[in-house]
Design a protein around this motif. Structure first.
Motif, PDB file in Angstrom:
ATOM      1  N   ASP A   1       0.806  -1.218   0.000  1.00  0.00           N
ATOM      2  CA  ASP A   1       0.000   0.000   0.000  1.00  0.00           C
ATOM      3  C   ASP A   1       0.846   1.278   0.000  1.00  0.00           C
ATOM      4  O   ASP A   1       0.683   2.142   0.855  1.00  0.00           O
ATOM      5  CB  ASP A   1      -0.953  -0.015   1.204  1.00  0.00           C
TER       6      ASP A   1
ATOM      7  N   VAL B   1       2.760   4.523  -2.468  1.00  0.00           N
ATOM      8  CA  VAL B   1       2.790   5.277  -3.714  1.00  0.00           C
ATOM      9  C   VAL B   1       4.152   5.016  -4.352  1.00  0.00           C
ATOM     10  O   VAL B   1       5.187   5.271  -3.752  1.00  0.00           O
ATOM     11  CB  VAL B   1       2.595   6.786  -3.447  1.00  0.00           C
TER      12      VAL B   1
ATOM     13  N   SER C   1       6.683   6.028  -7.188  1.00  0.00           N
ATOM     14  CA  SER C   1       7.003   7.102  -8.134  1.00  0.00           C
ATOM     15  C   SER C   1       7.478   6.504  -9.454  1.00  0.00           C
ATOM     16  O   SER C   1       7.799   5.318  -9.543  1.00  0.00           O
ATOM     17  CB  SER C   1       8.097   7.997  -7.551  1.00  0.00           C
TER      18      SER C   1
ATOM     19  N   PHE D   1      -1.967  -3.941  -3.022  1.00  0.00           N
ATOM     20  CA  PHE D   1      -2.612  -2.670  -3.324  1.00  0.00           C
ATOM     21  C   PHE D   1      -3.702  -2.353  -2.319  1.00  0.00           C
ATOM     22  O   PHE D   1      -4.703  -3.050  -2.232  1.00  0.00           O
ATOM     23  CB  PHE D   1      -3.217  -2.701  -4.735  1.00  0.00           C
TER      24      PHE D   1
ATOM     25  N   ARG E   1      -4.205   3.648  -0.787  1.00  0.00           N
ATOM     26  CA  ARG E   1      -3.225   4.685  -1.153  1.00  0.00           C
ATOM     27  C   ARG E   1      -2.283   4.279  -2.281  1.00  0.00           C
ATOM     28  O   ARG E   1      -1.609   5.115  -2.856  1.00  0.00           O
ATOM     29  CB  ARG E   1      -2.388   5.047   0.074  1.00  0.00           C
TER      30      ARG E   1
ATOM     31  N   THR F   1      -0.287   3.373  -5.572  1.00  0.00           N
ATOM     32  CA  THR F   1      -0.294   3.763  -6.985  1.00  0.00           C
ATOM     33  C   THR F   1       0.855   3.063  -7.683  1.00  0.00           C
ATOM     34  O   THR F   1       1.817   2.624  -7.034  1.00  0.00           O
ATOM     35  CB  THR F   1      -0.138   5.283  -7.172  1.00  0.00           C
ATOM     36  N   TRP F   2       0.769   3.001  -8.998  1.00  0.00           N
ATOM     37  CA  TRP F   2       1.831   2.402  -9.808  1.00  0.00           C
ATOM     38  C   TRP F   2       1.963   3.212 -11.080  1.00  0.00           C
ATOM     39  O   TRP F   2       0.966   3.476 -11.749  1.00  0.00           O
ATOM     40  CB  TRP F   2       1.504   0.946 -10.141  1.00  0.00           C
ATOM     41  N   PRO F   3       3.198   3.610 -11.452  1.00  0.00           N
ATOM     42  CA  PRO F   3       3.372   4.427 -12.668  1.00  0.00           C
ATOM     43  C   PRO F   3       3.167   3.584 -13.936  1.00  0.00           C
ATOM     44  O   PRO F   3       3.635   2.456 -14.023  1.00  0.00           O
ATOM     45  CB  PRO F   3       4.819   4.912 -12.551  1.00  0.00           C
TER      46      PRO F   3
ATOM     47  N   THR G   1      -4.262  -4.422 -14.503  1.00  0.00           N
ATOM     48  CA  THR G   1      -4.556  -3.002 -14.390  1.00  0.00           C
ATOM     49  C   THR G   1      -5.330  -2.820 -13.089  1.00  0.00           C
ATOM     50  O   THR G   1      -6.328  -3.504 -12.857  1.00  0.00           O
ATOM     51  CB  THR G   1      -5.427  -2.534 -15.574  1.00  0.00           C
TER      52      THR G   1
ATOM     53  N   GLU H   1      -7.658  -0.837 -10.524  1.00  0.00           N
ATOM     54  CA  GLU H   1      -8.763   0.105 -10.639  1.00  0.00           C
ATOM     55  C   GLU H   1      -9.180   0.607  -9.262  1.00  0.00           C
ATOM     56  O   GLU H   1      -8.399   0.577  -8.325  1.00  0.00           O
ATOM     57  CB  GLU H   1      -9.911  -0.580 -11.390  1.00  0.00           C
TER      58      GLU H   1
ATOM     59  N   ARG I   1      -8.830  -3.830  -4.191  1.00  0.00           N
ATOM     60  CA  ARG I   1      -8.843  -3.069  -5.431  1.00  0.00           C
ATOM     61  C   ARG I   1      -9.362  -3.952  -6.550  1.00  0.00           C
ATOM     62  O   ARG I   1      -8.956  -5.109  -6.687  1.00  0.00           O
ATOM     63  CB  ARG I   1      -7.430  -2.586  -5.778  1.00  0.00           C
TER      64      ARG I   1
END
Length: 172
Positions: A9, A11, A13, A34, A37, A39-41, A50, A52, A95
């Motif tokens: 969990d 972020v 970069s 996941f 909070r 995120t994955w670039p 993917t 969501e 997620r």
């Protein structure tokens, strides 16, 4: 034998995502959990799905871990009767994920949504857990199957195999 990185969990970069992609392509193992909070670039294309929006199951019935791929090395020890009950874990949030073309779905939540997915990238592997590995979204870490599950996942991601014994009983 490879190294393994576990992300729970966070972020990620763009720079870290690129470094993790190179790490996996070179034979490393990556477990990404996941939460709300995380995120994955998009430029670090190593995830098996993917990711969501979050699914909230805190009201009403919680989600359960349903169908498992018992033929996979992560779940093979749980194949025998009375070897662990994944369905006992209550998942209050996860997620929604859409599996990619090269992904293998290893576990699903009771509603059919993917819970654990795997993808081979280069000579490495990536496991994506669609919830958290802490108590934020589930009581899974409190269940007896949690630690053996994490142990098996790490062994699999690291491509660990038992070394051959020097001698066995009865040998001279």
């Amino acid at each position: 034998r490879a190294s393994v990185v576990v992300l729970n969990d966070i972020v990620v970069s763009a720079g870290l995502g690129r470094r993790l992609a190179r790490f996996v392509e070179g034979g490393g193992g990556l477990l990404v959990a996941f939460g709300a909070r995380a995120t994955w670039p998009p430029e670090a294309d190593v995830l098996p799905a993917t990711v969501e929006a979050p699914v909230d199951r805190s009201r009403g019935d919680s989600a359960r871990i349903g169908a498992l791929e018992y033929g996979h090395p992560v779940f093979e020890p749980f194949r025998a009767p009375r070897s662990g009950d994944f369905a006992a874990a209550r998942i209050y949030g996860y997620r929604a994920v859409t599996a990619g073309p090269s992904a293998q779905v290893l576990a699903r939540f009771d509603g059919g949504a993917p819970a654990l997915l795997e993808r081979r990238v280069g000579t490495g592997r990536v496991l994506l857990w669609a919830s958290t590995l802490d108590l934020a979204w589930s009581d899974f870490p409190l269940k007896p199957v949690f630690l053996p599950f994490v142990h098996r996942a790490m062994r699999h991601l690291a491509a660990y195999s038992e070394p051959a014994p020097w001698l066995t009983v009865g040998q001279v």
